[in-house]
Design an enzyme around this catalytic site. Structure first.
Site, PDB file in Angstrom:
ATOM      1  CG  HIS A   1      29.586   8.077  -8.989  1.00 36.55           C
ATOM      2  ND1 HIS A   1      30.299   8.073 -10.673  1.00 36.55           N
ATOM      3  CD2 HIS A   1      28.409   8.318  -9.827  1.00 36.55           C
ATOM      4  CE1 HIS A   1      30.389   8.169 -11.142  1.00 36.55           C
ATOM      5  NE2 HIS A   1      29.087   7.738 -10.738  1.00 36.55           N
TER       6      HIS A   1
ATOM      7  NE  ARG B   1      31.097   6.434 -16.647  1.00 39.81           N
ATOM      8  CZ  ARG B   1      29.436   5.699 -15.772  1.00 39.81           C
ATOM      9  NH1 ARG B   1      28.851   6.661 -14.559  1.00 39.81           N
ATOM     10  NH2 ARG B   1      30.177   4.085 -15.457  1.00 39.81           N
TER      11      ARG B   1
ATOM     12  CD  GLU C   1      33.529  10.345 -10.587  1.00 42.24           C
ATOM     13  OE1 GLU C   1      33.006   9.152 -10.329  1.00 42.24           O
ATOM     14  OE2 GLU C   1      32.829  11.332 -10.928  1.00 42.24           O
TER      15      GLU C   1
END
Length: 309
Positions: free
Chosen positions: A275, A228, A257
């Site tokens: 991601h 993360r 993000e």
């Protein structure tokens, strides 16, 4: 009457189809008035498919019994509140381990060998004027893994196949693992060439990779974040990448993000990824199937395949 569930965000098409075949699905993310939808469903919704569930939403759904999260990370769900309200929470572990480990190795190799830059070197015709500069290898390097869970172990095995030395840091020593354990993350970073992050997010791990940890990793060290964005002091990392106090970074996740610090875009010592750790067809299909299996098991009063709470 079919069991009614609330879907909190878009899911894979196959998962949405399977849910629709079994339940009356209400899509919160598509509702023009979310508050009105929640109020209308308050006494009928028994399950949630997806994440982003806080205590306030749980309180508005007094009949809620289970939250089936799509993803192994469940930091977007208030598990403490769920436990207090006797609401079950599930996630989708294991099915994404291989995909996560593969992309981790891919990003490490891309950073070590500067593959994105080499691609542009060829496309821009620069090879005609001379050879691409020599780069580094993974072979013989030490990789420190923050979070030796299911995914961390898969990464460790692949790193060993690349002839890397594996060490790790976590909350506890794992006695049956052959790797050297460090109780201090700073000490591990100091002894590592690569620092791979696969720990979960949340308050307990927020900015665990501090400026001190990054300084210990040093100007020859490289950080790879697959967990993360909240794990890292992002501002310190960017500053150190620019100044050369940190050697490089391969990043699949970011603090805010999809907003990514623009300062990273012009750096030659970073590889950026949107991601996409588990973003393969086969993995996402399996994740969606596990969401459905957890809901089915709960409403059939059977053991949950992957319970968190």
């Amino acid at each position: 009457m079919p069991i009614e569930i609330l879907q909190t965000h878009k899911l894979l098409a196959s998962c949405e189809q399977a849910l629709a075949e079994r339940y009356a699905v209400h899509k919160l993310h598509e509702a023009p008035d979310r508050d009105a939808l929640i109020a209308d469903l308050a006494q009928r919704v028994r399950g949630i498919a997806g994440g982003n569930v806080d205590a306030a939403l749980m309180d508005r759904l007094p009949k809620l019994e289970i939250i089936a999260n799509f993803g192994v990370g469940y930091d977007s769900i208030d598990t403490r509140a769920a436990r207090a309200r006797d609401i079950r929470v599930t996630n989708t572990p294991n099915v994404l381990n291989d995909a996560m480990a593969e992309i981790t190795m891919g990003l490490m190799i891309a950073l070590a060998r500067r593959i994105p830059q080499a691609d542009q070197f060829v496309r821009q015709g620069k090879w005609l004027s001379g050879s691409f500069p020599l780069q580094s290898e993974l072979n013989g390097k030490t990789v420190g893994i923050l979070g030796l869970g299911r995914i961390g172990k898969e990464i460790a095995g692949r790193c060993q196949a690349m002839r890397m030395r594996v060490i790790y840091h976590g909350r506890h020593r794992q006695e049956l693992e052959p790797f050297v354990y460090y109780s201090s993350l700073v000490d591990m970073a100091r002894d590592s060439d690569w620092l791979v992050l696969v720990a979960p997010g949340g308050r307990s791990t927020e900015k665990i990779v501090s400026r001190q940890v990054l300084e210990a990793l040093g100007p020859a060290g490289r950080v790879v974040n697959m967990g993360r964005g909240s794990l890292v002091d992002e501002a310190a990392m960017v500053e150190m990448l620019i100044s050369g106090k940190l050697g490089g970074a391969a990043l699949d996740v970011f603090e805010n993000e999809p907003q990514v610090p623009e300062a990273l875009f012009g750096l030659d010592n970073v590889v950026l990824s949107p991601h996409q750790g588990s973003a393969t067809h086969q993995t996402r299909q399996q994740m969606g199937a596990l969401v459905v299996k957890n809901l089915e098991a709960h409403f059939a009063r059977e053991p949950l395949p992957s319970a968190v709470v």
